[in-house]
Scaffold this motif. Structure first.
Motif, PDB file in Angstrom:
ATOM      1  N   PRO A  42       0.484  -0.942  -0.071  1.00  0.00           N
ATOM      2  CA  PRO A  42      -0.011   0.170  -0.095  1.00  0.00           C
ATOM      3  C   PRO A  42       0.637   1.288  -0.344  1.00  0.00           C
ATOM      4  N   LEU A  43       2.610   1.019   0.694  1.00  0.00           N
ATOM      5  CA  LEU A  43       2.642   2.717   0.950  1.00  0.00           C
ATOM      6  C   LEU A  43       2.894   2.928  -0.877  1.00  0.00           C
ATOM      7  N   GLY A  44       3.738   2.156  -2.156  1.00  0.00           N
ATOM      8  CA  GLY A  44       3.500   2.206  -3.246  1.00  0.00           C
ATOM      9  C   GLY A  44       2.536   2.568  -4.601  1.00  0.00           C
ATOM     10  N   ASP A  45       1.406   1.752  -3.447  1.00  0.00           N
ATOM     11  CA  ASP A  45      -0.144   1.695  -4.011  1.00  0.00           C
ATOM     12  C   ASP A  45      -0.841   2.815  -4.404  1.00  0.00           C
ATOM     13  N   ALA A  46      -0.797   3.103  -3.143  1.00  0.00           N
ATOM     14  CA  ALA A  46      -1.636   4.457  -2.534  1.00  0.00           C
ATOM     15  C   ALA A  46      -1.434   5.341  -3.443  1.00  0.00           C
ATOM     16  N   PRO A  47      -0.004   6.073  -3.405  1.00  0.00           N
ATOM     17  CA  PRO A  47      -0.010   7.541  -3.921  1.00  0.00           C
ATOM     18  C   PRO A  47       0.315   6.994  -6.092  1.00  0.00           C
ATOM     19  N   ALA A  48       0.130   5.739  -5.989  1.00  0.00           N
ATOM     20  CA  ALA A  48       0.981   5.341  -7.784  1.00  0.00           C
ATOM     21  C   ALA A  48      -0.399   6.436  -8.995  1.00  0.00           C
ATOM     22  N   HIS A  49      -1.073   7.392  -8.469  1.00  0.00           N
ATOM     23  CA  HIS A  49      -1.539   8.057  -9.328  1.00  0.00           C
ATOM     24  C   HIS A  49      -0.781   9.240  -9.056  1.00  0.00           C
ATOM     25  N   GLN A  50      -0.320   9.720  -8.308  1.00  0.00           N
ATOM     26  CA  GLN A  50       0.391  11.072  -8.215  1.00  0.00           C
ATOM     27  C   GLN A  50       1.376  10.833  -8.650  1.00  0.00           C
ATOM     28  N   LYS A  51       2.525   9.315  -8.869  1.00  0.00           N
ATOM     29  CA  LYS A  51       3.484   9.652  -9.282  1.00  0.00           C
ATOM     30  C   LYS A  51       3.293   9.268 -10.245  1.00  0.00           C
ATOM     31  N   ALA A  52       2.290   8.685 -11.213  1.00  0.00           N
ATOM     32  CA  ALA A  52       1.968   8.910 -13.083  1.00  0.00           C
ATOM     33  C   ALA A  52       1.522  10.419 -12.749  1.00  0.00           C
ATOM     34  N   ALA A  53       1.415  11.234 -12.208  1.00  0.00           N
ATOM     35  CA  ALA A  53       0.699  12.477 -12.264  1.00  0.00           C
ATOM     36  C   ALA A  53       2.195  13.504 -12.241  1.00  0.00           C
ATOM     37  N   HIS A  54       3.359  12.681 -11.762  1.00  0.00           N
ATOM     38  CA  HIS A  54       4.841  13.670 -11.599  1.00  0.00           C
ATOM     39  C   HIS A  54       5.967  12.454 -11.525  1.00  0.00           C
TER      40      HIS A  54
END
Length: 329
Positions: A42-54
């Protein structure tokens, strides 16, 4: 030869023998897991959409509150699925230090691979616990720039000052190569505000994104360094029964500490779980920015005086603090 001179010769021989280095041959080789190798975390999965945006950037949250930082470390450890890579300059054998050691032990008990790398200057009073943890099948402990004389480390400074005065000040806590906590705080009550006396005012960050893998690769450099010795080559090796008893005692002591009023603020922060809880829900207000890792080389632990004037400065991008790095043989 007069008795006094014989005594001095015997003492000198003892000091030199006590500082002899153990061999590194046959040391187990391990590396950090790749960014895509971790189980769903979850630590990597939860902000996945934010990572994709940045893309190519790092999401950072400032941990200014000491109790919040302790809670973040606790829940990062509890959320790890496959690995914990932990590297610190100082780890005190006090209330908060004991609680976080138990978190590492709990993670190992559920199958997480734990690698704990500590500067040997900051491990006083932890030899028995570190030896017992190293005996766990899922935990490996290494000591950086070790002292062979455990109870009189001044002997190391006396006989090998150029080396022993060069310490490892890195402070990182990485879970599954997905998220990390890093900054100015060591592990101890004086860093988390759980003491009635003197305490430090420091800052840490929780980070996800591109820099996490860079930090993991840097951890590997220090882990594989010739200055990093497996605990069983430095510390007395406990028998299986003694190691188990020490780990059980650590677990029991941590349970008792959790009820101590002195760590009340830490336990409240752990229960509230604001930082990691918000991250898992995708609500944590991360600052996304280009980030560059700058580290000293681990070979500085083998630096000799004749090389001390050979220093270069590695400069980061705008806003990055300038660091001095020694060019070592």
């Amino acid at each position: 030869m007069p008795i006094r001179q014989m005594g001095l010769v015997a003492l000198l021989a003892l000091l030199l023998t006590g500082c002899a280095l153990p061999p590194l041959e046959g040391r187990h080789v391990s590396t950090s897991i790749g960014p895509g190798e971790a189980r769903a975390n979850p630590l990597g999965d939860a902000p996945a959409h934010q990572k994709a945006a940045h893309p190519g950037r790092t999401g950072v949250f400032l941990l200014s509150d000491p109790a919040m930082t302790f809670a973040a470390l606790t829940h990062v450890a509890r959320t790890a699925q496959r690995s914990l890579d932990v590297q610190y300059y100082i780890w005190h054998a006090d209330l908060s230090g004991t609680l976080l050691l138990r978190e590492l032990l709990d993670a190992a008990d559920r199958g997480v691979r734990v690698r704990l790398l500590l500067d040997d200057q900051g491990t006083r009073q932890l030899d028995a616990e570190l030896a017992a943890l190293h005996d766990h099948p899922n935990i490996a402990v290494r000591l950086f720039n070790r002292f062979m004389t455990r109870d009189a480390r001044w002997i190391g400074f006396l006989t090998d000052f150029d080396r022993t005065n060069l310490r490892m000040h890195n402070r990182v806590f990485v879970a599954d190569n997905q998220a990390l906590v890093s900054g100015g705080r060591n592990i101890g009550d004086s860093y988390f505000g759980s003491t009635e006396g003197f305490f430090f005012s420091d800052l840490d960050i929780l980070a996800v994104g591109s820099v996490v893998d860079d930090v993991s690769r840097a951890f590997d450099q220090y882990w594989q360094s010739r200055s990093s010795y497996p605990a069983d080559r430095i510390l007395p090796t406990p028998g299986k029964e003694a190691a188990t008893e020490t780990r059980e005692a650590l677990d029991f002591e941590a349970d008792a500490i959790a009820l101590d009023p002195q760590v009340g603020d830490l336990m409240v922060a752990v229960r509230e779980n604001y930082v990691v809880g918000q991250l898992l829900e995708g609500k944590l207000d991360l600052e996304w920015a280009p980030t560059r890792l700058v580290i000293d080389p681990p070979a500085k632990g083998r630096l000799r005086r004749r090389d001390s004037d050979k220093a270069t400065c590695r400069t980061g991008q705008a806003g990055t603090r300038y660091l001095s790095a020694c060019r070592c043989p």
